[in-house]
Design a protein around this motif. Structure first.
Motif, PDB file in Angstrom:
ATOM      1  N   ALA A 104     -20.252  10.348  -8.243  1.00  0.00           N
ATOM      2  CA  ALA A 104     -19.921  11.301  -7.141  1.00  0.00           C
ATOM      3  C   ALA A 104     -20.025  10.336  -6.098  1.00  0.00           C
ATOM      4  O   ALA A 104     -20.130  10.078  -4.976  1.00  0.00           O
ATOM      5  N   ASP A 105     -21.692  10.265  -6.861  1.00  0.00           N
ATOM      6  CA  ASP A 105     -22.536   8.949  -5.043  1.00  0.00           C
ATOM      7  C   ASP A 105     -21.439   7.896  -4.839  1.00  0.00           C
ATOM      8  O   ASP A 105     -21.554   7.287  -3.511  1.00  0.00           O
ATOM      9  N   GLU A 106     -21.957   7.277  -6.052  1.00  0.00           N
ATOM     10  CA  GLU A 106     -20.783   5.849  -5.652  1.00  0.00           C
ATOM     11  C   GLU A 106     -18.948   6.148  -5.121  1.00  0.00           C
ATOM     12  O   GLU A 106     -18.340   5.518  -4.474  1.00  0.00           O
ATOM     13  N   LYS A 107     -18.782   6.894  -5.644  1.00  0.00           N
ATOM     14  CA  LYS A 107     -17.276   7.815  -4.607  1.00  0.00           C
ATOM     15  C   LYS A 107     -17.477   8.161  -3.122  1.00  0.00           C
ATOM     16  O   LYS A 107     -16.347   7.320  -2.239  1.00  0.00           O
ATOM     17  N   ALA A 108     -18.758   8.220  -2.873  1.00  0.00           N
ATOM     18  CA  ALA A 108     -18.290   8.249  -1.642  1.00  0.00           C
ATOM     19  C   ALA A 108     -18.873   7.115  -0.630  1.00  0.00           C
ATOM     20  O   ALA A 108     -18.834   6.656   0.507  1.00  0.00           O
ATOM     21  N   MET A 109     -19.368   6.209  -1.320  1.00  0.00           N
ATOM     22  CA  MET A 109     -20.199   4.772  -1.154  1.00  0.00           C
ATOM     23  C   MET A 109     -18.221   4.204  -0.337  1.00  0.00           C
ATOM     24  O   MET A 109     -18.517   3.258   0.468  1.00  0.00           O
ATOM     25  N   ILE A 110     -17.436   4.172  -1.646  1.00  0.00           N
ATOM     26  CA  ILE A 110     -15.916   3.437  -1.068  1.00  0.00           C
ATOM     27  C   ILE A 110     -15.422   4.382  -0.462  1.00  0.00           C
ATOM     28  O   ILE A 110     -14.573   3.556   0.508  1.00  0.00           O
ATOM     29  N   ILE A 111     -15.147   5.492   0.186  1.00  0.00           N
ATOM     30  CA  ILE A 111     -14.755   6.307   0.292  1.00  0.00           C
ATOM     31  C   ILE A 111     -15.179   5.371   2.396  1.00  0.00           C
ATOM     32  O   ILE A 111     -14.382   5.325   3.256  1.00  0.00           O
ATOM     33  N   ALA A 112     -16.604   5.605   2.572  1.00  0.00           N
ATOM     34  CA  ALA A 112     -17.726   5.335   3.798  1.00  0.00           C
ATOM     35  C   ALA A 112     -17.023   3.302   4.246  1.00  0.00           C
ATOM     36  O   ALA A 112     -16.581   3.524   4.951  1.00  0.00           O
ATOM     37  N   ILE A 113     -16.374   2.424   2.711  1.00  0.00           N
ATOM     38  CA  ILE A 113     -16.406   0.926   3.162  1.00  0.00           C
ATOM     39  C   ILE A 113     -14.889   1.263   3.474  1.00  0.00           C
ATOM     40  O   ILE A 113     -14.796   0.542   4.404  1.00  0.00           O
ATOM     41  N   ARG A 114     -14.534   2.239   2.742  1.00  0.00           N
ATOM     42  CA  ARG A 114     -13.212   1.953   2.832  1.00  0.00           C
ATOM     43  C   ARG A 114     -12.266   2.052   4.641  1.00  0.00           C
ATOM     44  O   ARG A 114     -11.481   2.108   5.486  1.00  0.00           O
ATOM     45  N   GLN A 115     -13.744   3.137   5.078  1.00  0.00           N
ATOM     46  CA  GLN A 115     -13.742   3.935   6.484  1.00  0.00           C
ATOM     47  C   GLN A 115     -13.871   2.256   7.642  1.00  0.00           C
ATOM     48  O   GLN A 115     -12.859   2.628   8.232  1.00  0.00           O
ATOM     49  N   VAL A 116     -14.910   1.680   7.341  1.00  0.00           N
ATOM     50  CA  VAL A 116     -15.004   0.507   8.509  1.00  0.00           C
ATOM     51  C   VAL A 116     -14.297  -0.361   7.650  1.00  0.00           C
ATOM     52  O   VAL A 116     -13.005  -1.077   8.762  1.00  0.00           O
ATOM     53  N   PHE A 117     -13.261  -0.763   6.684  1.00  0.00           N
ATOM     54  CA  PHE A 117     -11.998  -2.469   6.279  1.00  0.00           C
ATOM     55  C   PHE A 117     -11.565  -0.994   5.420  1.00  0.00           C
ATOM     56  O   PHE A 117     -11.323  -1.314   4.025  1.00  0.00           O
ATOM     57  N   PRO A 118     -10.136  -0.854   6.505  1.00  0.00           N
ATOM     58  CA  PRO A 118      -9.629  -0.106   5.616  1.00  0.00           C
ATOM     59  C   PRO A 118      -8.623  -1.322   5.049  1.00  0.00           C
ATOM     60  O   PRO A 118      -8.122  -2.264   5.608  1.00  0.00           O
ATOM     61  N   GLN A 119      -7.343  -1.260   4.141  1.00  0.00           N
ATOM     62  CA  GLN A 119      -6.300  -1.840   3.856  1.00  0.00           C
ATOM     63  C   GLN A 119      -5.255  -1.496   4.560  1.00  0.00           C
ATOM     64  O   GLN A 119      -4.782  -0.569   3.740  1.00  0.00           O
ATOM     65  N   ARG A 120      -4.621  -2.255   5.155  1.00  0.00           N
ATOM     66  CA  ARG A 120      -3.076  -1.503   5.580  1.00  0.00           C
ATOM     67  C   ARG A 120      -2.656  -3.086   6.858  1.00  0.00           C
ATOM     68  O   ARG A 120      -2.711  -3.220   7.194  1.00  0.00           O
ATOM     69  N   ILE A 121      -1.516  -2.893   5.001  1.00  0.00           N
ATOM     70  CA  ILE A 121      -0.813  -4.151   5.496  1.00  0.00           C
ATOM     71  C   ILE A 121       0.675  -4.240   5.021  1.00  0.00           C
ATOM     72  O   ILE A 121       0.667  -2.632   4.232  1.00  0.00           O
ATOM     73  N   SER A 122       1.335  -3.159   6.291  1.00  0.00           N
ATOM     74  CA  SER A 122       2.312  -3.027   6.443  1.00  0.00           C
ATOM     75  C   SER A 122       3.521  -4.138   6.020  1.00  0.00           C
ATOM     76  O   SER A 122       3.626  -5.582   6.813  1.00  0.00           O
ATOM     77  N   GLU A 123       4.863  -3.802   5.723  1.00  0.00           N
ATOM     78  CA  GLU A 123       5.628  -4.673   5.405  1.00  0.00           C
ATOM     79  C   GLU A 123       6.385  -4.622   6.023  1.00  0.00           C
ATOM     80  O   GLU A 123       7.630  -3.126   5.350  1.00  0.00           O
ATOM     81  N   ALA A 124       7.404  -5.234   6.988  1.00  0.00           N
ATOM     82  CA  ALA A 124       8.736  -4.687   7.607  1.00  0.00           C
ATOM     83  C   ALA A 124      10.137  -5.135   6.882  1.00  0.00           C
ATOM     84  O   ALA A 124       9.676  -5.807   5.643  1.00  0.00           O
ATOM     85  N   GLU A 125      11.192  -4.729   6.928  1.00  0.00           N
ATOM     86  CA  GLU A 125      12.806  -5.006   6.076  1.00  0.00           C
ATOM     87  C   GLU A 125      12.273  -6.451   6.425  1.00  0.00           C
ATOM     88  O   GLU A 125      12.603  -6.280   7.315  1.00  0.00           O
ATOM     89  N   PRO A 126      13.476  -6.863   5.705  1.00  0.00           N
ATOM     90  CA  PRO A 126      13.928  -8.489   5.254  1.00  0.00           C
ATOM     91  C   PRO A 126      14.687  -9.238   6.047  1.00  0.00           C
ATOM     92  O   PRO A 126      15.156  -7.949   6.574  1.00  0.00           O
ATOM     93  N   ASN A 127      14.279 -10.077   6.706  1.00  0.00           N
ATOM     94  CA  ASN A 127      15.042 -10.456   7.997  1.00  0.00           C
ATOM     95  C   ASN A 127      16.425 -11.127   7.020  1.00  0.00           C
ATOM     96  O   ASN A 127      15.897 -11.179   5.350  1.00  0.00           O
ATOM     97  N   VAL A 128      17.566 -10.662   7.302  1.00  0.00           N
ATOM     98  CA  VAL A 128      18.164 -11.244   6.498  1.00  0.00           C
ATOM     99  C   VAL A 128      19.231 -12.667   6.957  1.00  0.00           C
ATOM    100  O   VAL A 128      18.875 -12.827   8.302  1.00  0.00           O
ATOM    101  N   THR A 129      18.878 -13.733   6.091  1.00  0.00           N
ATOM    102  CA  THR A 129      19.622 -15.613   6.452  1.00  0.00           C
ATOM    103  C   THR A 129      20.768 -15.644   6.735  1.00  0.00           C
ATOM    104  O   THR A 129      21.513 -15.166   6.185  1.00  0.00           O
ATOM    105  N   GLN A 130      20.643 -15.557   7.808  1.00  0.00           N
ATOM    106  CA  GLN A 130      22.157 -15.803   8.768  1.00  0.00           C
ATOM    107  C   GLN A 130      22.797 -17.388   8.227  1.00  0.00           C
ATOM    108  O   GLN A 130      21.925 -18.309   8.463  1.00  0.00           O
ATOM    109  N   THR A 131      24.372 -17.132   7.613  1.00  0.00           N
ATOM    110  CA  THR A 131      24.409 -18.580   7.184  1.00  0.00           C
ATOM    111  C   THR A 131      25.188 -18.888   8.352  1.00  0.00           C
ATOM    112  O   THR A 131      25.788 -18.344   8.726  1.00  0.00           O
TER     113      THR A 131
END
Lengths: 152, 239
Positions: free
Chosen positions: B211-238
């Motif tokens: 439980a203690d370490e889970k709280a630590m994990i949540i706290a650290i995630r609050q400071v450095f969140p993993q926010r990677i967003s992926e856009a829809e891909p480009n369609v290559t124009q031939t």
């Protein structure tokens, strides 16, 4: 004289093999514990990319596998194909595949199900993106990009 | 006569036991595999409904744009970059050590401000106990208070700060995994450093089950969140 001859004949006693079964059983149990059954035969060539920031899949029973790569049998050409359950499939088949996988499991376990993408490193992202979009559409959002352990 | 009775049934020959065991051993060697499945874990975003309102505009400085083209080349924030530089670049974006204007402006979370916010949300909730946005607001600020309790007052990334990854349909899967890996590695290293500094234990070694370490994990995630967003891909124009 006869005394000497008799000792020469005896020579070294044979090594006892009585403990051999025990040794082999020990090996057997070691392998039974550390390995698991080969479940799916692959029909596509998959050489995984490597990465360092990887998570080990603890619960293998909760993972569905999607293989993507060029067919091993060259008669099917060299364009990358999707493999579900040991046969070639198309994007549209993924929904049925995931639904069946869901049916086989307890409803309480549904949120734990993840999809492991075993994709060959040379496959273009277009196909992978199509698979991802389909998984999003059917609500299978937990995805693992299966990789080998890389060196930092 | 007496001798015969003493002998009893003969012993079973155990000489073939080894052969049987070998047979079993070889069977298991052939039918099992040793490799454990491992990979990069990702949660895909839920599909966007067609009638969803347009997302609010995000400031340019809050978005770290990573583009990968069909030749597996990287364009990061408008500049050509090698894959080996991506990790440092991501770290700079997430920490903004020099307080640069064109990077996310981090804000210091102070205990006074957070407790004030919590008090005001509690007051709102008292008048409207079923308002879910107040409830969410309260939860959010309580999470920040927990983080301050564990890590002290910290610099918070703006909520809109995000790493945006966009690839071409002809980008190779290998390159995509490498980019994902480098981005994750940057975040994990920042988290490890912070965790080491505050708790004397690496982030990756914290156990969710405690439980203690889970709280630590949540706290650290609050400071450095993993926010990677992926856009829809480009369609290559031939052409």
């Amino acid at each position: 004289m006869s005394k000497f001859i008799s000792t020469k004949k005896k020579g070294q006693p044979a090594i006892s093999t009585a403990s051999l079964p025990d040794i082999v059983f020990m090996l057997l149990f070691f392998f039974m514990v550390t390995t698991h059954m080969r479940d799916k035969d692959q029909i596509v060539q998959v050489s995984l990319p490597s990465a360092t920031e990887i998570t080990k899949m603890e619960n293998k029973a909760m993972v569905d596998f999607i293989f993507v790569g060029a067919p091993l049998d060259k008669r099917y050409g060299s364009t990358p194909r999707i493999q579900l359950n040991e046969s070639f499939a198309s994007i549209e088949d993924i929904q049925l595949f995931k639904d069946k996988a869901k049916e086989n499991r307890d409803e309480a376990e549904w949120p734990l199900i993840s999809t492991s993408l075993k994709v060959d490193r040379d496959v273009n992202m277009g196909l992978v993106t199509d698979i991802k979009q389909e998984l999003r559409r059917i609500g299978a959002l937990k995805v693992v990009y299966s990789t080998n352990q890389g060196v930092k | 006569m007496a001798r015969k009775a003493k002998q009893g049934p003969g012993e079973i020959n155990a000489g073939s036991m080894a052969d049987i065991a070998f047979l079993l051993l070889i069977f298991f060697l052939v039918t099992t595999t040793m490799d454990t499945d491992a990979g990069i874990l990702r949660q895909l975003p839920p599909p966007i409904p067609k009638d969803a309102p347009k997302p609010p505009k995000v400031k340019d400085r809050d978005v770290y744009v990573v583009l990968v083209n069909r030749n597996d080349q990287l364009l990061v924030e408008g500049e050509l970059m090698e894959i080996s530089e991506l990790r440092e670049g991501t770290k700079v974006f997430l920490t903004n050590p020099m307080g640069a204007e064109d990077l996310p402006q981090k804000k210091l979370m102070t205990r006074g401000e957070v407790t004030e916010k919590i008090a005001s949300f509690k007051a709102y909730l008292a008048s409207e106990p079923n308002n879910s946005s107040y409830k969410n607001g309260l939860k959010k600020w309580e999470k920040k208070l927990n983080t301050i309790n564990l890590l002290g007052e910290y610099m918070e990334l703006p909520g809109s700060a995000v790493i945006s990854l966009r690839n071409d349909t002809e980008t190779s899967y290998d390159m995509y995994i490498q980019v994902q890996n480098e981005l994750t590695r940057a975040i994990n290293e920042l988290r490890d450093d912070l965790s080491m500094e505050k708790f004397g234990k690496k982030y990756s070694e914290l156990e969710r089950s405690i439980a203690d370490e889970k709280a630590m994990i949540i706290a650290i995630r609050q400071v450095f969140p993993q926010r990677i967003s992926e856009a829809e891909p480009n369609v290559t124009q031939t052409p």
